[in-house]
Scaffold this motif. Structure first.
Motif, mmCIF file in Angstrom:
data_model
loop_
_atom_site.group_PDB
_atom_site.id
_atom_site.type_symbol
_atom_site.label_atom_id
_atom_site.label_comp_id
_atom_site.label_asym_id
_atom_site.label_seq_id
_atom_site.Cartn_x
_atom_site.Cartn_y
_atom_site.Cartn_z
ATOM 1 N N LEU A 61 0.894 -1.209 -0.018
ATOM 2 C CA LEU A 61 -0.036 0.079 -0.040
ATOM 3 C C LEU A 61 1.081 1.247 -0.100
ATOM 4 C CD1 LEU A 61 -2.693 -1.159 2.448
ATOM 5 C CD2 LEU A 61 -3.081 -0.719 0.095
ATOM 6 N N ARG A 62 1.936 1.191 0.743
ATOM 7 C CA ARG A 62 2.714 2.272 0.753
ATOM 8 C C ARG A 62 3.398 2.502 -0.514
ATOM 9 N NH1 ARG A 62 6.000 4.040 5.498
ATOM 10 N NH2 ARG A 62 5.493 2.513 6.720
ATOM 11 N N ALA A 63 3.736 1.520 -1.408
ATOM 12 C CA ALA A 63 4.495 1.568 -2.516
ATOM 13 C C ALA A 63 3.610 2.260 -3.598
ATOM 14 C CB ALA A 63 4.885 0.143 -2.974
ATOM 15 N N MET A 64 2.229 1.870 -3.356
ATOM 16 C CA MET A 64 1.321 2.506 -4.204
ATOM 17 C C MET A 64 1.180 3.840 -3.988
ATOM 18 S SD MET A 64 -1.216 -0.888 -3.932
ATOM 19 C CE MET A 64 -2.710 -0.190 -4.769
ATOM 20 N N GLY A 65 1.224 4.196 -2.670
ATOM 21 C CA GLY A 65 1.184 5.815 -2.565
ATOM 22 C C GLY A 65 -0.134 6.496 -2.777
ATOM 23 N N GLY A 66 -1.287 5.651 -2.553
ATOM 24 C CA GLY A 66 -2.640 6.204 -2.994
ATOM 25 C C GLY A 66 -3.161 7.300 -1.891
ATOM 26 N N PRO A 67 -4.408 7.740 -2.192
ATOM 27 C CA PRO A 67 -4.955 8.640 -1.188
ATOM 28 C C PRO A 67 -5.684 7.913 -0.165
ATOM 29 C CG PRO A 67 -6.111 8.528 -3.261
ATOM 30 C CD PRO A 67 -5.026 7.770 -3.367
ATOM 31 N N CYS A 68 -6.136 8.627 0.834
ATOM 32 C CA CYS A 68 -6.713 8.026 2.111
ATOM 33 C C CYS A 68 -8.236 7.372 1.358
ATOM 34 C CB CYS A 68 -7.016 8.874 3.053
ATOM 35 S SG CYS A 68 -8.052 8.651 4.395
ATOM 36 N N GLY A 69 -8.419 6.253 1.755
ATOM 37 C CA GLY A 69 -9.786 5.875 1.454
ATOM 38 C C GLY A 69 -10.971 6.159 2.144
ATOM 39 N N ILE A 70 -10.671 6.882 3.141
ATOM 40 C CA ILE A 70 -11.765 7.328 3.920
ATOM 41 C C ILE A 70 -12.217 8.722 3.616
ATOM 42 C CG2 ILE A 70 -12.703 7.819 6.166
ATOM 43 C CD1 ILE A 70 -10.806 5.525 7.383
ATOM 44 N N CYS A 71 -11.276 9.653 3.473
ATOM 45 C CA CYS A 71 -11.733 10.948 3.018
ATOM 46 C C CYS A 71 -11.280 11.287 1.849
ATOM 47 C CB CYS A 71 -10.781 12.212 4.031
ATOM 48 S SG CYS A 71 -9.079 12.356 3.835
ATOM 49 N N ALA A 73 -9.193 -9.892 7.861
ATOM 50 C CA ALA A 73 -8.087 -8.985 7.869
ATOM 51 C C ALA A 73 -6.958 -9.322 7.077
ATOM 52 C CB ALA A 73 -7.524 -9.383 9.468
ATOM 53 N N GLU A 74 -6.967 -10.349 6.337
ATOM 54 C CA GLU A 74 -6.079 -10.734 5.408
ATOM 55 C C GLU A 74 -6.629 -10.621 3.759
ATOM 56 O OE1 GLU A 74 -4.585 -14.564 6.345
ATOM 57 O OE2 GLU A 74 -3.494 -13.819 7.966
ATOM 58 N N ASP A 75 -7.585 -10.301 3.648
ATOM 59 C CA ASP A 75 -8.224 -10.075 2.208
ATOM 60 C C ASP A 75 -7.766 -8.770 1.717
ATOM 61 O OD1 ASP A 75 -9.841 -9.779 0.107
ATOM 62 O OD2 ASP A 75 -11.513 -9.489 1.175
ATOM 63 N N TRP A 76 -6.889 -8.863 0.834
ATOM 64 C CA TRP A 76 -6.390 -7.845 0.274
ATOM 65 C C TRP A 76 -7.462 -6.612 -0.303
ATOM 66 C CZ3 TRP A 76 -2.281 -4.543 -0.307
ATOM 67 C CH2 TRP A 76 -2.192 -3.693 -1.320
ATOM 68 N N GLY A 77 -8.578 -7.305 -0.863
ATOM 69 C CA GLY A 77 -9.439 -6.341 -1.371
ATOM 70 C C GLY A 77 -10.145 -5.502 -0.329
ATOM 71 N N ASN A 78 -10.285 -6.101 0.928
ATOM 72 C CA ASN A 78 -10.700 -5.342 2.036
ATOM 73 C C ASN A 78 -9.774 -4.289 2.691
ATOM 74 O OD1 ASN A 78 -12.891 -4.950 3.717
ATOM 75 N ND2 ASN A 78 -11.943 -6.430 5.370
ATOM 76 N N LEU A 79 -8.769 -4.221 2.317
ATOM 77 C CA LEU A 79 -7.825 -3.419 2.539
ATOM 78 C C LEU A 79 -7.644 -2.013 1.890
ATOM 79 C CD1 LEU A 79 -5.072 -5.874 3.713
ATOM 80 C CD2 LEU A 79 -6.981 -4.782 5.165
ATOM 81 N N GLN A 80 -7.329 -0.857 2.463
ATOM 82 C CA GLN A 80 -7.112 0.459 1.755
ATOM 83 C C GLN A 80 -6.448 1.384 2.664
ATOM 84 O OE1 GLN A 80 -10.760 2.440 1.144
ATOM 85 N NE2 GLN A 80 -11.394 2.718 3.419
ATOM 86 N N PRO A 81 -5.442 2.172 2.122
ATOM 87 C CA PRO A 81 -4.881 2.996 3.024
ATOM 88 C C PRO A 81 -5.697 4.099 3.416
ATOM 89 C CG PRO A 81 -4.345 3.749 0.694
ATOM 90 C CD PRO A 81 -5.365 2.503 0.517
#
Ligand SMILES: [Zn+2]
Length: 121
Positions: A24-34, A78-86
């Motif tokens: 996720l850090r390498a992707m450097g995306g924006p915050c998925g909440i705001c 907790a381990e589902d990649w599709g369930n995670l966002q930065p």
């Protein structure tokens, strides 16, 4: 040997979590909440209350509701990649404290707990 409690699925597989974090850090995306409303995530800062824009992993579907979302176990959620966002530390903390009182500087919830005495009645 160090004994650690294994009850919390978030920490049960630290290696995988670290890998996801790095990705996720390498992707450097924006915050998925705001969605970047508060600005970009400060990926180089430590994740703590002193750095509200620092990077944390947010579970889109709360792990605690894994059954509701059809996961086989809390760990699967907790381990589902599709369930995670930065996310920003700040945004994640607010989301996580929806049902409680959010204290910005400590990250702790103020809850009224019933006084339970374990002494003799
Ligand atoms: Zn945010």
């Amino acid at each position: 040997m160090e004994k650690r409690p294994t009850g919390n699925p978030r920490y049960a597989n630290g290696a995988l979590r670290r890998k996801y974090r790095a990705r996720l850090r390498a992707m450097g995306g924006p915050c998925g909440i705001c969605h970047g409303r508060l600005g970009p995530i400060h990926y180089d800062e430590p994740s703590d209350a002193a750095h509200p824009l620092s990077f944390v992993i947010d579970e889109i579907k709360p792990v605690s509701k894994w059954r509701q979302f059809g996961y086989a176990s809390p760990r699967a959620a907790a381990e589902d990649w599709g369930n995670l966002q930065p996310a920003h530390y700040f945004c994640n903390a607010q989301k996580g404290n929806k049902t409680g009182v959010f204290v910005a500087d400590s990250g702790q919830k103020i809850t009224k707990s019933p006084k339970i005495s374990d002494g003799n009645w």
